[in-house]
Design a protein around this motif. Structure first.
Motif, PDB file in Angstrom:
ATOM      1  N   TYR B  94      -7.552   1.029  -4.285  1.00 37.26           N
ATOM      2  CA  TYR B  94      -7.345   2.364  -3.729  1.00 37.26           C
ATOM      3  C   TYR B  94      -5.892   2.555  -3.322  1.00 37.26           C
ATOM      4  O   TYR B  94      -5.588   2.683  -2.150  1.00 37.26           O
ATOM      5  CB  TYR B  94      -8.240   2.572  -2.513  1.00 37.26           C
ATOM      6  CG  TYR B  94      -9.712   2.418  -2.795  1.00 37.26           C
ATOM      7  CD1 TYR B  94     -10.374   3.360  -3.572  1.00 37.26           C
ATOM      8  CD2 TYR B  94     -10.431   1.355  -2.281  1.00 37.26           C
ATOM      9  CE1 TYR B  94     -11.727   3.222  -3.827  1.00 37.26           C
ATOM     10  CE2 TYR B  94     -11.778   1.216  -2.536  1.00 37.26           C
ATOM     11  CZ  TYR B  94     -12.416   2.159  -3.308  1.00 37.26           C
ATOM     12  OH  TYR B  94     -13.733   2.023  -3.552  1.00 37.26           O
ATOM     13  N   LEU B  95      -5.044   2.539  -4.285  1.00 29.81           N
ATOM     14  CA  LEU B  95      -3.629   2.725  -3.979  1.00 29.81           C
ATOM     15  C   LEU B  95      -3.267   4.200  -4.185  1.00 29.81           C
ATOM     16  O   LEU B  95      -4.078   4.981  -4.667  1.00 29.81           O
ATOM     17  CB  LEU B  95      -2.789   1.821  -4.865  1.00 29.81           C
ATOM     18  CG  LEU B  95      -3.146   0.332  -4.762  1.00 29.81           C
ATOM     19  CD1 LEU B  95      -2.354  -0.466  -5.762  1.00 29.81           C
ATOM     20  CD2 LEU B  95      -2.895  -0.191  -3.359  1.00 29.81           C
ATOM     21  N   TYR B  96      -2.040   4.528  -3.809  1.00 32.74           N
ATOM     22  CA  TYR B  96      -1.614   5.929  -3.937  1.00 32.74           C
ATOM     23  C   TYR B  96      -1.215   6.186  -5.379  1.00 32.74           C
ATOM     24  O   TYR B  96      -0.261   5.601  -5.884  1.00 32.74           O
ATOM     25  CB  TYR B  96      -0.479   6.221  -2.961  1.00 32.74           C
ATOM     26  CG  TYR B  96      -0.978   6.213  -1.549  1.00 32.74           C
ATOM     27  CD1 TYR B  96      -1.638   7.319  -1.027  1.00 32.74           C
ATOM     28  CD2 TYR B  96      -0.833   5.098  -0.746  1.00 32.74           C
ATOM     29  CE1 TYR B  96      -2.137   7.317   0.262  1.00 32.74           C
ATOM     30  CE2 TYR B  96      -1.327   5.083   0.549  1.00 32.74           C
ATOM     31  CZ  TYR B  96      -1.978   6.183   1.046  1.00 32.74           C
ATOM     32  OH  TYR B  96      -2.474   6.173   2.324  1.00 32.74           O
ATOM     33  N   PHE B  98       0.112   8.582  -6.916  1.00 34.10           N
ATOM     34  CA  PHE B  98       1.312   9.334  -7.279  1.00 34.10           C
ATOM     35  C   PHE B  98       2.557   8.438  -7.260  1.00 34.10           C
ATOM     36  O   PHE B  98       3.655   8.898  -7.568  1.00 34.10           O
ATOM     37  CB  PHE B  98       1.507  10.530  -6.345  1.00 34.10           C
ATOM     38  CG  PHE B  98       1.495  10.155  -4.891  1.00 34.10           C
ATOM     39  CD1 PHE B  98       2.652   9.748  -4.256  1.00 34.10           C
ATOM     40  CD2 PHE B  98       0.320  10.196  -4.169  1.00 34.10           C
ATOM     41  CE1 PHE B  98       2.627   9.387  -2.932  1.00 34.10           C
ATOM     42  CE2 PHE B  98       0.292   9.828  -2.843  1.00 34.10           C
ATOM     43  CZ  PHE B  98       1.449   9.413  -2.220  1.00 34.10           C
ATOM     44  N   LEU B  99       2.369   7.172  -6.866  1.00 39.67           N
ATOM     45  CA  LEU B  99       3.500   6.243  -6.853  1.00 39.67           C
ATOM     46  C   LEU B  99       3.471   5.400  -8.126  1.00 39.67           C
ATOM     47  O   LEU B  99       2.411   5.175  -8.694  1.00 39.67           O
ATOM     48  CB  LEU B  99       3.399   5.310  -5.644  1.00 39.67           C
ATOM     49  CG  LEU B  99       3.440   5.943  -4.255  1.00 39.67           C
ATOM     50  CD1 LEU B  99       3.237   4.870  -3.186  1.00 39.67           C
ATOM     51  CD2 LEU B  99       4.749   6.663  -4.011  1.00 39.67           C
ATOM     52  N   GLU B 103       7.457   1.611  -6.639  1.00 43.85           N
ATOM     53  CA  GLU B 103       7.372   2.360  -5.369  1.00 43.85           C
ATOM     54  C   GLU B 103       6.205   1.861  -4.520  1.00 43.85           C
ATOM     55  O   GLU B 103       6.305   1.792  -3.291  1.00 43.85           O
ATOM     56  CB  GLU B 103       7.198   3.854  -5.658  1.00 43.85           C
ATOM     57  CG  GLU B 103       8.445   4.501  -6.209  1.00 43.85           C
ATOM     58  CD  GLU B 103       8.193   5.906  -6.724  1.00 43.85           C
ATOM     59  OE1 GLU B 103       9.139   6.692  -6.769  1.00 43.85           O
ATOM     60  OE2 GLU B 103       7.046   6.205  -7.097  1.00 43.85           O
ATOM     61  N   ASP B 106       7.280  -1.303  -2.957  1.00 47.13           N
ATOM     62  CA  ASP B 106       8.315  -1.002  -1.966  1.00 47.13           C
ATOM     63  C   ASP B 106       7.681  -0.447  -0.687  1.00 47.13           C
ATOM     64  O   ASP B 106       8.043  -0.848   0.427  1.00 47.13           O
ATOM     65  CB  ASP B 106       9.291   0.014  -2.542  1.00 47.13           C
ATOM     66  CG  ASP B 106      10.424   0.311  -1.582  1.00 47.13           C
ATOM     67  OD1 ASP B 106      11.294  -0.555  -1.432  1.00 47.13           O
ATOM     68  OD2 ASP B 106      10.421   1.395  -0.951  1.00 47.13           O
ATOM     69  N   PHE B 107       6.698   0.444  -0.863  1.00 50.84           N
ATOM     70  CA  PHE B 107       6.026   1.033   0.308  1.00 50.84           C
ATOM     71  C   PHE B 107       5.320  -0.044   1.135  1.00 50.84           C
ATOM     72  O   PHE B 107       5.505  -0.120   2.360  1.00 50.84           O
ATOM     73  CB  PHE B 107       5.023   2.090  -0.152  1.00 50.84           C
ATOM     74  CG  PHE B 107       4.101   2.562   0.935  1.00 50.84           C
ATOM     75  CD1 PHE B 107       4.586   3.254   2.035  1.00 50.84           C
ATOM     76  CD2 PHE B 107       2.737   2.276   0.885  1.00 50.84           C
ATOM     77  CE1 PHE B 107       3.742   3.669   3.052  1.00 50.84           C
ATOM     78  CE2 PHE B 107       1.886   2.694   1.900  1.00 50.84           C
ATOM     79  CZ  PHE B 107       2.398   3.387   2.979  1.00 50.84           C
ATOM     80  N   TYR B 108       4.546  -0.893   0.472  1.00 52.35           N
ATOM     81  CA  TYR B 108       3.816  -1.909   1.237  1.00 52.35           C
ATOM     82  C   TYR B 108       4.783  -2.943   1.823  1.00 52.35           C
ATOM     83  O   TYR B 108       4.532  -3.491   2.897  1.00 52.35           O
ATOM     84  CB  TYR B 108       2.737  -2.562   0.372  1.00 52.35           C
ATOM     85  CG  TYR B 108       1.598  -1.611   0.103  1.00 52.35           C
ATOM     86  CD1 TYR B 108       0.713  -1.276   1.120  1.00 52.35           C
ATOM     87  CD2 TYR B 108       1.429  -1.003  -1.124  1.00 52.35           C
ATOM     88  CE1 TYR B 108      -0.304  -0.366   0.899  1.00 52.35           C
ATOM     89  CE2 TYR B 108       0.401  -0.101  -1.356  1.00 52.35           C
ATOM     90  CZ  TYR B 108      -0.463   0.209  -0.340  1.00 52.35           C
ATOM     91  OH  TYR B 108      -1.469   1.112  -0.539  1.00 52.35           O
TER      92      TYR B 108
END
Lengths: 666, 314
Positions: B94-96, B98-99, B103, B106-108
């Protein structure tokens, strides 16, 4: 032209702040105390003495216990009143007035403060020890990326429709150009941004929970409140940038090719100094005549009725307590004397005609600007003496000075001498036009004289009374317009202290809209920490909608609405009793009125939940060319109340997220 | 094992789902006691609704226990700081969406407060590890389920965790991906990490887990090492090479076993697993592009080569 700037409520000032803070502490603290009490009961039931709360949560338990003591004392005070102890009457909390200073008030305030300290303590601890801005910023960046890649920003492009086609529908009058364009822009931008803010805020966290994306975040070293704060910060940043961009384009749209008439009317930002309005010759000092208009913003004064000379003449009096030291400036528009220094006064009055009058003509009024020490009886005496002396001096000058230019100079000098001597300047027979902003320039020597008087004779009031104002402006309707009435309100007349550029004022107005956007976003995100997306959105819309009618709801909650509360009103309908008639004191009526009291008590509690959205609507200032002050309007009347309203939502969101089982489908 | 090696411990861990009014809906987990030790691969097995995922969610603090305790690294499961040492791959990735892969990592990485250089380095390493180098600029919405599972695993490893919790890690993966994932899990264990995984694919669990817990109806039914649980002491298995099966050999073996009181239940040639067969065929296909299966007749008469298509037999 039918437009004027009106404010039914003064913006909150620094002087109002102590009472506002006290009320906030009592209300927000009361809710916090209730939550603390419920939590304590729940905790006690669950632990049943297995854990010592003082040892487990000292930072929470100590202020909570002290708050409990404060509220207990207040309850005891009320119990004393019920038991007939008269000495507690002065100690009970009050409900109105300036800073509430009874012992009960201070206990409620202190109790609220301590209850808030109890709930804020864990949050402060979390912020100090665990919450990190780096993570909040990471989530904020994610929110911005999400909105951008889901093409939310295209919504802002909807303003292009307004820019392209608004001219087709905007009623066009040259002098109203700026005003109308400002209104169109504000009324288009406001729903656009509020809708975006409410949808983004209400659906972001519930969507994350539903899609389980949030699982991959909360299983990292992330405090749940960091998600809330990150979402708020991200969307606030996105909306702020969007608002700034659209505001810039809107400004270009408004200012392109400003009509000269519009520029004179509203393409500026007047910095006004307002006085306090009182009346003389009317039934009350604070009320003029009513002409039966439903909107009670203005009171009216009439001209002298020749047939009834015994009736006192009616005056509208603006009192200016203190004036800045040097307000006089050169009137650059004056063709008579380019170096003449004067102080501009502006006014916009309503005219209520009792007969048809002359077409395209206003009514004639006398404006007197005078030393504040002079009262109305003094005025008529001094006016008469000044008039007689002026006549004598003017006659003398006319006969003695042959050269016309010299004579003119002497006449001016006479006026100046008399202004200095009597501390009074009179503008008789000034034609006032209905709802037009007009200007009267008062020579600077009157103000120089007032400053001298201030040094010579400091103003002192009678014992127990306030000191007289520094200056009074007295307006009356002339004999030439005896049957016409002049409608005045406090903000209808003011000293024009300065003029600021329009564009700065326009952007200040956008700051008001920005406050509304943040408010809606905060409420939507706050609701979404517990509720589903659609329910959060509906709650936000409901609260915002209620905020638009907050004044009416307040009237209802405070029992000021005619016909009583819902039960009494229903009773009146069934018994066919008019709204104004007193009810017979039957047991049924008493019971219904008691029921309405309970209803009003709840309404007053509910009132605290409703945001005061109208205070953030500053477009009236911009549209009518009045400066939005940084201090009073933006800071104390917009930003501070915004923070005061959102803070409890933030606290609520912290606890709702903290105690929420993210993976529980309930 | 010594107590200091315990990474995860549950004590009478119980979870009861309730409705809004507090009425009991389902007992998802009942008094679960187990310990997971450092450096082992621990499998949670059970049918649907047995409490596997609930256990994992309780360990991660996504759910709060109704009773009992869940301790991870000796800290309560609700303690956020423990997450610094944990990597989690959910059942569905369940990741985002739109990334893109870079990215996402990088976010995590930012959530772990890694500095920019470390984030870039780790992201590049992990993208290489999960074989997504060619697709790192594509947004996750365009990924297949297997690719999303791979990037999900990469995000779970961004912090170089000591404990990796995997919920159905081979779900949605093809046999190649499954083998890759199993090899990776074993590799992680060899690096000293502790793995907790739950899976429906029993062969996966059997292949790689050191110990398993079998749950049913929220209760622990069995707990132990895979070998000890699967071992059937009533039977004996004999493997031999260098001889062909014939009647003489069978009779000899029967007489030996009869002497010791046993009987032959089965005797024959062993078969490989379908997974091994599949992997071997794919490996051969990669080694000889263009090779394909043909019926025996056609295979005897090679197809005439008309173009450079790889779908011809050679």
């Amino acid at each position: 032209m039918f437009a004027t700037f009106f404010l039914e409520r003064d913006p909150m000032s620094w002087a109002d702040l102590p009472l506002a803070v006290q009320s906030w502490l009592q209300n927000a603290g009361g809710v916090a105390a209730l939550a603390v009490a419920l939590w304590c009961i729940s905790w006690t039931v669950q632990n049943r003495g297995r854990v010592n709360p003082f040892a487990a949560y000292p930072a929470f338990v100590v202020p909570a216990a002290l708050a409990g003591v404060c509220y207990l004392i207040v309850v005891l005070l009320f119990a004393g009143k019920v038991l007939g102890m008269s000495f507690v009457d002065d100690l009970l909390p009050t409900t109105a007035g300036a800073l509430r200073a009874s012992a009960g008030d201070w206990l409620l305030t202190l109790g609220g403060l301590l209850a808030l300290a109890a709930v804020v303590g864990p949050i402060a601890h979390a912020f100090a020890m665990r919450i990190r801005w780096g993570r909040i910023w990471a989530i904020a960046r994610l929110s911005v990326k999400e909105a951008v890649r889901n093409r939310v920003v295209l919504l802002f492009a909807a303003m292009a429709i307004v820019f392209l086609f608004a001219d087709w529908f905007v009623p066009y009058k040259p002098e109203d150009q700026v005003r109308n364009y400002v209104r169109v822009v504000y009324w288009s931008m406001t729903p656009l941004f509020l809708m975006t803010a409410s949808l983004l805020g209400a659906f972001s966290i519930p969507t994350d929970v539903k899609s389980q994306s949030i699982h991959t975040i909360v299983t990292k070293p992330v405090e749940k409140f960091e998600i809330v704060a990150g979402r708020f910060l991200g969307y606030a940043t996105l909306l702020s940038v969007g608002l700034a961009a659209v505001a810039g384009l809107s400004l270009i749209y408004v200012v392109r090719g400003v009509n000269p008439d519009a520029a004179r009317e509203s393409y500026k930002a007047r910095v006004p100094i307002y006085g306090q309005l009182t009346f003389s010759g009317t039934k009350s000092m604070y009320e003029g005549e009513s002409v039966g208009r439903e909107w009670g913003y203005r009171w009216y004064i009439g001209g002298p009725v020749l047939e009834s000379a015994k009736m006192p003449r009616q005056y509208a009096i603006w009192s200016f307590a203190d004036l800045p030291r040097d307000m006089a400036r050169v009137d650059e528009t004056s063709s008579e004397d380019p170096k003449l220094r004067s102080v501009p006064f502006e006014f916009t009055f309503d005219i209520f005609r009792l007969n048809k009058g002359e077409e395209n003509k206003g009514i004639y009024c006398t404006f007197v600007f005078m030393d504040g020490r002079l009262s109305i009886p003094d005025l008529e005496r001094v006016q008469k003496a000044a008039y007689e002396e002026r006549s004598q001096l003017q006659t003398k000058a006319s006969t003695q000075i042959a050269d016309p230019s010299e004579r003119q100079k002497r006449l001016k000098a006479i006026d100046e001498e008399l202004v200095r001597k009597y501390g009074l300047f009179e503008a008789p027979g000034f034609e006032v036009t209905d709802y037009h902003t007009q200007t009267l320039r008062v020579p600077s020597h009157l103000f120089e004289r007032l400053a001298e008087l201030e040094k010579e004779r400091p103003r002192e009031g009678l014992p127990g009374e306030e000191a007289p104002p520094m200056m009074r402006v007295v307006v009356s309707v002339d004999h030439t317009s005896p049957t016409q009435m002049l409608g005045v309100a406090r903000r209808d007349l003011y000293i024009l202290a300065a003029e600021q550029p329009f564009w700065i004022n326009f952007l200040k107005g956008i700051l008001g809209m920005w406050c509304t956007v943040l408010l809606v976003l905060g409420v939507a995100i706050g609701c979404s920490t517990y509720l589903s997306g659609i329910i959060s959105w509906l709650c936000t819309v409901f609260l915002f909608g209620a905020g638009l009618f907050k004044d009416s709801i307040r009237q209802l909650a405070e029992g000021q609405s005619p016909g009583g509360g819902p039960l009494e009103s229903a009773y009146r309908v069934f018994t066919r009793t008019s709204q104004g008639a007193p009810l017979d004191q039957s047991p049924t009526a008493s019971l219904l009125q008691g029921g309405d009291d309970v209803y009003r008590w709840w309404m007053r509690r509910f009132l605290n939940l409703i945001p005061d959205v109208s205070r953030h609507d500053l477009h009236q200032y911009v549209a009518n060319g009045f400066d939005i002050s940084w201090g009073q309007v933006l800071l104390t009347d917009n930003l501070i109340p915004l923070v005061g309203y959102l803070l409890p939502w933030g606290i609520l969101a912290f606890y709702l997220m903290k105690f929420r089982e993210i993976a529980n489908p309930r | 094992m010594a107590d200091q090696d315990v990474v995860v411990e549950t004590r009478k861990l119980t979870k009861i789902y309730r409705d809004f009014w507090g009425r009991q809906k389902k007992v998802a987990l009942r008094a679960l006691n187990l310990k997971v030790y450092r450096g082992e691969i621990f499998g949670l097995l059970g049918p649907n609704g047995s409490g596997k995922t609930t256990t994992i969610k309780l360990l991660l603090g996504l759910l709060f226990p109704t009773d009992g305790d869940a301790l991870v690294f000796d800290q309560p499961a609700a303690e956020v700081r423990k997450n610094e040492r944990i990597g989690y791959l959910p059942e569905e990735s369940y990741l985002y969406r739109f990334l893109n892969a870079e990215e996402t990592l990088d976010f995590y990485g930012r959530l772990f407060k890694l500095d920019a250089a470390t984030r870039r380095k780790k992201a590049a390493e992990l993208i290489e590890l999960v074989n997504l180098g060619a697709d790192k600029k594509r947004i996750l919405k365009e990924y297949s389920k297997g690719m999303r599972q791979r990037i999900g695993l990469a995000q779970a490893l961004i912090n170089d965790p000591e404990l990796v919790i995997l919920d159905e890690p081979t779900s949605g993966l093809d046999p190649l991906g499954t083998r890759w994932m199993k090899d990776l899990i074993v590799n992680l264990r060899n690096q000293g990490k502790t793995i907790i995984m739950c899976s429906h694919r029993l062969e996966d669990v059997q292949d790689i887990c050191d110990r398993v817990a079998i749950l049913n109806e929220g209760e622990l039914q069995e707990l132990g090492s895979v070998r000890s649980l699967l071992e059937d002491v009533q039977r004996l298995e004999l493997r031999a090479s260098g001889v062909q099966l014939n009647e003489d050999l069978r009779k000899d073996l029967e007489s030996v076993l009869a002497k010791h009181g046993g009987v032959i239940e089965f005797i024959g040639h062993p078969t490989t697993t379908l997974e091994d067969l599949f992997l071997r065929i794919v490996a051969q296909s990669k080694a000889h592009p263009g090779r394909r299966y043909l019926p025996e007749k056609a295979a005897a008469k090679p197809v005439e080569v008309k173009d450079s298509s790889t779908h011809v037999s050679r």
